[in-house]
Every structure is written in C-alpha cells, then in structure tokens.
Design a protein around this motif. Structure first.
Motif, mmCIF file in Angstrom:
data_model
loop_
_atom_site.group_PDB
_atom_site.id
_atom_site.type_symbol
_atom_site.label_atom_id
_atom_site.label_comp_id
_atom_site.label_asym_id
_atom_site.label_seq_id
_atom_site.Cartn_x
_atom_site.Cartn_y
_atom_site.Cartn_z
ATOM 1 N N GLY A 21 0.833 -1.193 0.000
ATOM 2 C CA GLY A 21 0.000 0.000 0.000
ATOM 3 C C GLY A 21 0.867 1.242 0.000
ATOM 4 N N PHE A 22 0.341 2.323 0.555
ATOM 5 C CA PHE A 22 1.081 3.588 0.535
ATOM 6 C C PHE A 22 0.922 4.292 1.867
ATOM 7 C CE2 PHE A 22 -2.584 6.460 0.088
ATOM 8 C CZ PHE A 22 -3.556 5.584 -0.357
ATOM 9 N N TRP A 23 1.722 5.327 2.064
ATOM 10 C CA TRP A 23 1.581 6.134 3.266
ATOM 11 C C TRP A 23 1.667 7.594 2.876
ATOM 12 C CZ3 TRP A 23 5.309 2.705 1.941
ATOM 13 C CH2 TRP A 23 6.587 3.207 1.660
ATOM 14 N N LEU A 24 0.784 8.385 3.461
ATOM 15 C CA LEU A 24 0.741 9.807 3.149
ATOM 16 C C LEU A 24 1.368 10.596 4.280
ATOM 17 C CD1 LEU A 24 -2.871 10.057 1.699
ATOM 18 C CD2 LEU A 24 -0.714 10.210 0.439
ATOM 19 N N PRO A 25 1.866 11.779 3.969
ATOM 20 C CA PRO A 25 2.312 12.676 5.024
ATOM 21 C C PRO A 25 1.124 13.013 5.926
ATOM 22 C CG PRO A 25 2.974 13.493 2.855
ATOM 23 C CD PRO A 25 2.049 12.351 2.621
ATOM 24 N N VAL A 26 1.405 13.224 7.192
ATOM 25 C CA VAL A 26 0.347 13.561 8.150
ATOM 26 C C VAL A 26 -0.519 14.707 7.628
ATOM 27 C CG1 VAL A 26 -0.030 14.652 10.394
ATOM 28 C CG2 VAL A 26 1.561 12.743 10.186
ATOM 29 N N SER A 27 0.108 15.666 6.981
ATOM 30 C CA SER A 27 -0.608 16.885 6.581
ATOM 31 C C SER A 27 -1.732 16.616 5.601
ATOM 32 C CB SER A 27 0.377 17.873 5.965
ATOM 33 O OG SER A 27 1.066 17.259 4.886
ATOM 34 N N ILE A 28 -1.623 15.562 4.798
ATOM 35 C CA ILE A 28 -2.646 15.329 3.780
ATOM 36 C C ILE A 28 -3.310 13.955 3.893
ATOM 37 C CG2 ILE A 28 -1.464 16.906 2.204
ATOM 38 C CD1 ILE A 28 -0.654 14.484 0.539
ATOM 39 N N ALA A 29 -2.948 13.197 4.925
ATOM 40 C CA ALA A 29 -3.552 11.871 5.100
ATOM 41 C C ALA A 29 -5.002 12.035 5.572
ATOM 42 C CB ALA A 29 -2.759 11.070 6.122
ATOM 43 N N VAL A 61 -4.198 1.821 3.174
ATOM 44 C CA VAL A 61 -4.989 3.022 2.903
ATOM 45 C C VAL A 61 -4.304 4.371 3.156
ATOM 46 C CG1 VAL A 61 -7.162 1.801 3.271
ATOM 47 C CG2 VAL A 61 -6.081 3.014 5.184
ATOM 48 N N GLY A 62 -3.012 4.367 3.466
ATOM 49 C CA GLY A 62 -2.303 5.646 3.490
ATOM 50 C C GLY A 62 -2.250 6.368 4.817
ATOM 51 N N ILE A 63 -2.712 5.733 5.881
ATOM 52 C CA ILE A 63 -2.670 6.383 7.191
ATOM 53 C C ILE A 63 -1.277 6.213 7.790
ATOM 54 C CG2 ILE A 63 -3.695 6.400 9.503
ATOM 55 C CD1 ILE A 63 -6.271 5.348 8.199
ATOM 56 N N PRO A 64 -0.635 7.297 8.188
ATOM 57 C CA PRO A 64 0.782 7.203 8.545
ATOM 58 C C PRO A 64 1.088 6.472 9.863
ATOM 59 C CG PRO A 64 -0.003 9.465 8.771
ATOM 60 C CD PRO A 64 -1.092 8.696 8.106
ATOM 61 N N ASN A 103 -1.805 -0.507 17.647
ATOM 62 C CA ASN A 103 -2.453 -1.794 17.863
ATOM 63 C C ASN A 103 -2.808 -1.930 19.330
ATOM 64 O OD1 ASN A 103 -2.061 -2.520 15.204
ATOM 65 N ND2 ASN A 103 -0.070 -3.473 15.636
ATOM 66 N N VAL A 104 -4.078 -2.167 19.580
ATOM 67 C CA VAL A 104 -4.508 -2.477 20.937
ATOM 68 C C VAL A 104 -4.767 -3.973 20.950
ATOM 69 C CG1 VAL A 104 -6.223 -2.060 22.720
ATOM 70 C CG2 VAL A 104 -5.525 -0.199 21.193
ATOM 71 N N GLY A 105 -3.840 -4.719 21.575
ATOM 72 C CA GLY A 105 -3.914 -6.165 21.466
ATOM 73 C C GLY A 105 -3.447 -6.862 22.715
ATOM 74 N N LYS A 106 -2.699 -7.901 22.482
ATOM 75 C CA LYS A 106 -2.427 -8.809 23.596
ATOM 76 C C LYS A 106 -1.624 -8.188 24.738
ATOM 77 C CE LYS A 106 0.936 -10.882 20.455
ATOM 78 N NZ LYS A 106 1.180 -11.983 19.556
ATOM 79 N N LYS A 107 -0.885 -7.111 24.447
ATOM 80 C CA LYS A 107 -0.125 -6.511 25.553
ATOM 81 C C LYS A 107 -0.946 -5.489 26.327
ATOM 82 C CE LYS A 107 3.687 -6.832 22.434
ATOM 83 N NZ LYS A 107 4.239 -5.995 21.390
ATOM 84 N N ALA A 108 -2.183 -5.271 25.908
ATOM 85 C CA ALA A 108 -2.997 -4.238 26.546
ATOM 86 C C ALA A 108 -3.265 -4.560 28.016
ATOM 87 C CB ALA A 108 -4.319 -4.073 25.799
ATOM 88 N N SER A 109 -3.377 -5.841 28.305
ATOM 89 C CA SER A 109 -3.633 -6.206 29.705
ATOM 90 C C SER A 109 -2.452 -5.832 30.594
ATOM 91 C CB SER A 109 -3.924 -7.702 29.795
ATOM 92 O OG SER A 109 -2.851 -8.423 29.217
ATOM 93 N N ALA A 110 -1.268 -5.751 29.976
ATOM 94 C CA ALA A 110 -0.082 -5.316 30.714
ATOM 95 C C ALA A 110 0.110 -3.807 30.602
ATOM 96 C CB ALA A 110 1.162 -6.040 30.191
ATOM 97 N N GLY A 111 -0.910 -3.127 30.086
ATOM 98 C CA GLY A 111 -0.843 -1.669 30.005
ATOM 99 C C GLY A 111 -0.010 -1.153 28.851
ATOM 100 N N GLN A 112 0.170 -1.985 27.817
ATOM 101 C CA GLN A 112 0.992 -1.545 26.694
ATOM 102 C C GLN A 112 0.237 -1.648 25.377
ATOM 103 O OE1 GLN A 112 4.873 -3.462 26.620
ATOM 104 N NE2 GLN A 112 5.624 -1.576 27.546
ATOM 105 N N VAL A 113 0.524 -0.700 24.475
ATOM 106 C CA VAL A 113 0.038 -0.797 23.096
ATOM 107 C C VAL A 113 1.251 -0.667 22.185
ATOM 108 C CG1 VAL A 113 -2.271 0.063 23.565
ATOM 109 C CG2 VAL A 113 -0.429 1.676 23.044
ATOM 110 N N GLU A 114 0.986 -0.793 20.888
ATOM 111 C CA GLU A 114 2.074 -0.837 19.926
ATOM 112 C C GLU A 114 1.867 0.284 18.927
ATOM 113 O OE1 GLU A 114 3.800 -5.004 18.317
ATOM 114 O OE2 GLU A 114 1.816 -4.414 17.619
ATOM 115 N N LEU A 115 2.899 1.130 18.716
ATOM 116 C CA LEU A 115 2.795 2.205 17.729
ATOM 117 C C LEU A 115 3.565 1.793 16.480
ATOM 118 C CD1 LEU A 115 2.060 5.071 16.791
ATOM 119 C CD2 LEU A 115 4.132 5.881 17.922
ATOM 120 N N VAL A 116 2.858 1.717 15.360
ATOM 121 C CA VAL A 116 3.476 1.302 14.102
ATOM 122 C C VAL A 116 3.581 2.515 13.184
ATOM 123 C CG1 VAL A 116 3.333 -0.255 12.134
ATOM 124 C CG2 VAL A 116 2.405 -0.953 14.352
#
Length: 606
Positions: A492-500, A553-556, A560-573
């Motif tokens: 897919g693609f990724w857009l700059p924050v300014s135009i995503a 879909v181009g979102i920069p 992810n809110v997933g299996k580590k959420a119970s340990a108070g962690q999420v994942e930034l991709v």
RNA sequence: CGGGGCGUAGCGCAGUCUGGUAGCGCAUCUGCUUUGGGAGCAGAGGGUCGUGGGUUCAAAUCCCUCCGCCCCGACCA
C-alpha cells in the motif's frame, strides 16, 4: 469519532486489471476512488478527506498573498471570442449549447473571466497589484486520459491571476507565487523540484514548473547534480563537449559518394567510418501556423538539420516557428522540396526562405525560396561533415555548414541528452534526465489577455496603461497522486500527516474482547481530544485483515490495541518504515503527538 | 485521431480457436468453530456473457454494426 465498522471504505484485495501506475492501483484498492468513465472518477470518503486537507493547505498559503474567489464552471462564449481562444483551443474545450442555442463551454482555465472582472472594475493604478485565486473544478477534453487521477477530464485546480502595473510588479507577484508554492508543496510532504519550463507559442517571458520525480510522470526533466540547474526537456539546454572534425578529402569541397543502401544514420556512420556526430541528420516537417479558423496558414515546408546523434525537440521547433502543429512530410512532399527520397535528404542545394522580420514573434517569411531551413546551433562552424545528397544512394562529404549551404534560421531545436554538460556558467556537472509529474506551474503572461479584453487603468500621470498579468496553477489531485507515487510499497502507501485522511488508526485486534474494546475506544477518544484525526478500527474481523487494510490506505500511524494491553501496553506502528515500538498506554497519545509534530516541522523546513 | 489490446457475477480470470446445460478463485449472505498479518468447515444468493443485427435446429463462441474501457504517440494541473 470515525468508526471503521460504520464507514464506507471499500478496499480491494486485487487491483482492477486496467490500473497500471501505483497511485491508480492503490487509490482503487484503498477505496479512495471509483471510475465513472474515461478520465472521470468518483471521489469517495478517504479521497475527499485527503483532498480537503490539501485544499486547506493551499488556501491557507494562498491567503497570505491573494484573495479567494469562486467563478462559474459553466461559461459563455463571448469572453473566449474576445481573447481569440474560442477558436484557438479546439477540441480540448468542452462545448455545449443552452436551450436558446447560445454557445457555452465548461471552464478550462479562467484568464478571460478574471480579466473580465478586472476590466469591469479596475480603474486606477492605486488598485494594483491584485492577486485573485480560486479552487475550482476544471474540464478538459483530453485526447487521452490516463494513469488514474494523473490525467483526467475533470479535476480540481487552484488557479490564480495577478494584475500589476509593470514588469517589476509582475516579478514580485511571480516571486510571491514561487515562494508560496514551495511552502505548499513542502507542507504536503512532496519531494519536488522547480524547473524552467516552456512558455509555449502563447508568448510569455518566464515559466516555471513544480515537478515531482516519478516514473509515472509524463514529463522529462534535465537537471544538474552539481548546481541548481533544472529544466523541462522542452526547454533544457546543454553545453556540448569538444568534437574532433573529420579530415577533408580531395580538394576539401563537397564530394558526391555512392553509398548504396545507407539510409539510416548508423549505416552512413559505418560506411564512412565516422561518428554520427559528424553526420547531418535531416528531419522534414510540414508546419501549420495560426489556429483553425481565423488567420490560419496552410502547411509550410520545414527542413530541420542537426547532428546525427541529436534528436529534434518539437516543442522548441513549434515555438521557434510560431507554429501550432507539426507533421512529418509525406513522400510526395519530400520529392517536391528535396527532389530526393527519405534517407538521403540533405541541405546542399535547397533554397531557404527568408524571414521578413528577423527576431520578432510571430515570425513571417518572405516570398522566394522553397522551404524553411532550420539548422541546430550545434552545426554552426562545423567542418567536413557528411550529409544526404538528395538523390537515392548518394551522400556528400566535406560539407561545411555556412559555406556549402545556408539557412532560414539557426537556433537550439534539439533535445538535451543525459550526460551532456550543464549549461550554467562555470559548472562542470553533467546533466541527468528523469521522469516527473507536474504539480504546479507559474507563468508570466504579459498583456495578452489584458490587451485582447481591453483591460486598462490610469497610471499616476492619468495615462491609460495595460496591466500586466501572470497566471498560476496547482493540480490538487496531482498532489495526492504524486504523494502516493513517492511513498508506496507492495502492501500500500503512506501519506504525510498533513494530507492523510486520518493521522492514526487505532486497531482493536479483537473486538470480541470487551476489555480490549474499551481500551481502544478510550485511547481513540483521547487521541481525538488531543487534536488528532483518528480512525477507530472496531470491525469484527481478524487482526490480520485489519493490519492489511491499515497498511493499504495511506494512514501514517497505527496503534495496535492487542495482547499486551492487559499489561498496560500498546504498539505504535509507523507505516513509512514498517517499524513498531511498544509504548505504555498512558504515554501513547503524547508519543503520537510528538511524532506528528516532528514530521510537520520537518516538512515545513524543506 | 492513428496504432495495439480488452469487454463473461462486486474484483481477478477460464471458457471463444473446434457452436450444444455459463464455470473457477476471492468477495457477499447464513450457521458453527476460530481470533496478531487477508481463517476453517458446511450451506446459499448473485449473470439480458457490453449493444444491436445476421448465420444456424442451436451463438459467450461464427459474421457485421455500434458503444465503452485500457495501453503506445501529438496536449497540460
């Protein structure tokens, strides 16, 4: 809050077969657009969000120098007749009639209309300068729409028009646009170059295009890796390296040589054991001057001579001749003007027409002579060249341009080749040529429209003067397509924050898990409260499906809110790098904000 | 407009040469199982085969017309 489960984002696993370029494929696959007809597209939710962001940036920057208008797209014939373009534009303009039979057209560009407003209202030099702009739909009946949104028949353009009292004022308006355009493209995250461009047969003194390098582009750009020189190939010039002339044979005068079967440059070069640079190539055209309708001149014969290793740049030739169209000479015409067949054409013995008004535009040609002979500058001063003898199976050698034949015009009419010297004074760089797409164009118009439409103001001496104009365009969709072309991979693609369309997508990996769901909802709400455009992926799908869609879909950014959420962690991709970091839930909002801020600063500093 | 290609289910395609029940994968709907990288099983719905005409007992298939779309060349944001 935007919930993916409630939105219409029709992603496709496979691209339709007729999509060729990356931006076209991904715009379709990502559910941004759907085709309605050739060069006509429906913009769906995501495309509209992105285009709105682009327009907001354009508007914000343009407001620093100009005033926004909004003119009709449906236009009457009269202003176009006054400027002469009703006849000049030809098939590219959509035309229609109203119920009373009056001629109308769909807006193609708005010089005439803006100039008409100025004519009706501007009276004094005190009202100048003016810069008026609009963001509006344009219609062009393109001969060949192609490449998705890259070349279409209906598109959104920001067009602006400047009115100044004199050249110095025009320079200021032009430079203001240059500066604002750079700001716009930088803020949109484009890696662009500004290049010198052809101003076309319409005259105009200066023209600059803003280009984004991509193989999907239709333009060729010559640029110097050492200095800042960059120009559209239609305009580019180069410095040629030194050449070794062939030695003369015999008495050094032109000598007829039997060259059976040597019609191609390569055959001739091999026969004489010379470099193609010592051969004179002939390209024979018929040129049409004026435009259909009034002032139309019928086809004029033009013989172009240049080095065997060079090629004709038809844009330069058109400009030189003030011609509107070129076509190759046909066999009967070759026989008539050269008395020789293709492959053996040469300049010796032709009777060149003379220019009646050297140096002025449009050129006029005097009577006498048979053919307009145009010689590329690189032939001037050359010695002992080989050329066709205007008879089958014969060439001439020892030919010296100027001594053995003359011409109507000598000018630069060739294409620059990669590897030739940069034309900037003192620069030793070698030009490189690359493909690019044009996203903007700024143009000094002069008085063509103010003159033809009768726009005058009084200057400080009470004398009538004709304001001088500029016109400036930005293709809104092309900013989006260029951004996609410059940032995509297999997924897919990724857009700059300014135009995503969205800055961050929060992916709840399993919505059946009430705790995960609550965590995701809360996080999305917090991100939104922090001023970010958030999409919450709350669809009842497997995690893999949601990851694939998010990548497409181009979102920069994605959280992810997933299996580590119970340990108070999420994942930034981060989509651009496909890298992820674990982050404490309570710090996620701050981290995303920081990333976004950094990206915006980086773009603005370009 | 010149040249090349294509039109069969929402998307990707097979079937056309050699005429004879319209198919496959994905998607969709239902049920059960599954739930961190486009799930599995079972069942179901969905087609004027681009249009019009012709040939034929019979046409997605052969012939003609028209339409549409894509790609290569002259234009431009």
């Amino acid at each position: 809050m935007h919930r993916w489960s409630k939105l219409f984002i029709p992603t496709l696993r496979e691209a339709p077969a007729d999509a060729e370029v990356a931006s076209h494929k991904f715009l379709l696959r990502a559910g941004y657009i759907r085709q309605l007809g050739a060069g006509l597209y429906n913009y769906l939710f995501l495309a509209t969000r992105s285009l709105n962001k682009i327009m907001a940036i354009v508007r914000e920057e343009m407001d620093t120098i100009g005033q926004e208008f909004y003119l009709p797209g449906l236009l009457p014939k009269e202003p176009w007749e006054e400027s002469g373009r009703w006849g000049a534009i030809g098939e590219n303009m959509f035309r229609l009639k109203d119920r009373r039979g009056a001629d109308l057209c769909l807006g193609f560009t708005h010089e005439e209309i803006m100039t008409g407003i100025a004519r009706g209202e501007l009276r004094s030099y005190k009202q100048l300068p003016q810069i008026w702009y609009q963001i509006q739909t344009k219609f062009r009946d393109e001969p060949r729409p192609k490449s998705g949104l890259l070349r279409v028949r209906q598109f959104i353009m920001k067009d602006s028009y400047s009115f100044d009292l004199d050249e110095a004022g025009l320079d200021r308006s032009f430079n203001q646009h240059d500066k604002v355009y750079r700001a716009i493209f930088s803020r949109c995250g484009l890696r662009f170059v500004a290049v010198e461009a052809d101003s076309g047969a319409m005259g105009g003194s200066q023209s600059q295009e803003f280009m984004v390098y991509t193989d999907a582009g239709e333009d060729l750009i010559a640029s110097c890796p050492v200095c800042s020189y960059a120009a559209n190939l239609e305009k580019a010039v180069s410095r040629l390296g030194p050449l070794e002339e062939m030695a003369a044979t015999g008495d050094g005068k032109p000598e007829l040589v039997h060259t059976p079967g040597c019609a191609a440059i390569s055959d001739v070069a091999a026969f004489f054991k010379i470099s193609p640079a010592s051969d004179i190539k002939c390209v024979a055209y018929m040129a049409e001057r004026g435009f259909r309708g009034e002032g139309h001149e019928k086809w004029l014969p033009v013989a172009v001579f240049l080095r065997g290793d060079h090629s004709v740049n038809e844009a330069k030739l058109l400009g030189l001749l003030s011609a509107s169209e070129l076509r190759p000479m046909q066999a009967e015409e070759l026989a008539k003007y050269f008395r020789g067949p293709a492959g053996y054409l040469g300049p010796v013995g032709l009777r060149p027409k003379e220019t009646a008004n050297p140096g002025s535009s449009p050129l006029e040609f005097a009577g006498g002579g048979d053919v307009i002979v145009v010689v590329d500058k690189s032939l001037e001063g050359r010695q002992n060249m080989v050329c066709g003898a205007n008879q089958l199976d014969y060439h001439l050698r020892n030919v010296a341009p100027g001594r053995d034949f003359s011409w109507t015009l000598a000018a630069d009419i060739r294409n620059v080749n990669e590897g030739e010297g940069c034309p900037s004074p003192g620069c030793a760089g070698k030009l490189v040529v690359g493909k690019a797409v044009e996203v903007g164009h700024i143009f000094k118009l002069g008085t063509k429209y103010s003159n033809s439409l009768g726009l005058r103001v009084l200057d400080e001496n009470g004398k009538e003067v004709t304001p001088i104009m500029g016109s400036y365009g930005i293709g809104i969709e092309r900013i989006l397509t260029a951004a996609i072309e410059q940032s995509n991979d297999a997924n897919g693609f990724w857009l700059p924050v300014s135009i995503a369309p969205f800055t961050v997508v929060v992916t709840i990996t399993n919505v059946a898990d009430a705790a995960l769901r609550a965590t995701g909802e809360n996080l999305a709400r917090d991100l939104e409260a922090a001023g970010l455009d958030v999409l919450l992926d709350d669809r009842d799908d497997r995690a893999g499906v949601k990851f694939k869609d998010a990548d497409l879909v181009g979102i920069p950014y994605r959280i992810n809110v997933g299996k580590k959420a119970s340990a108070g962690q999420v994942e930034l991709v981060t989509r651009a790098t496909s890298t992820s970091v674990d982050v404490v839930l309570s710090e996620a909002v701050a981290l995303v904000k920081k990333r976004v801020q950094e990206e915006i600063l980086l773009e603005e500093s370009d």
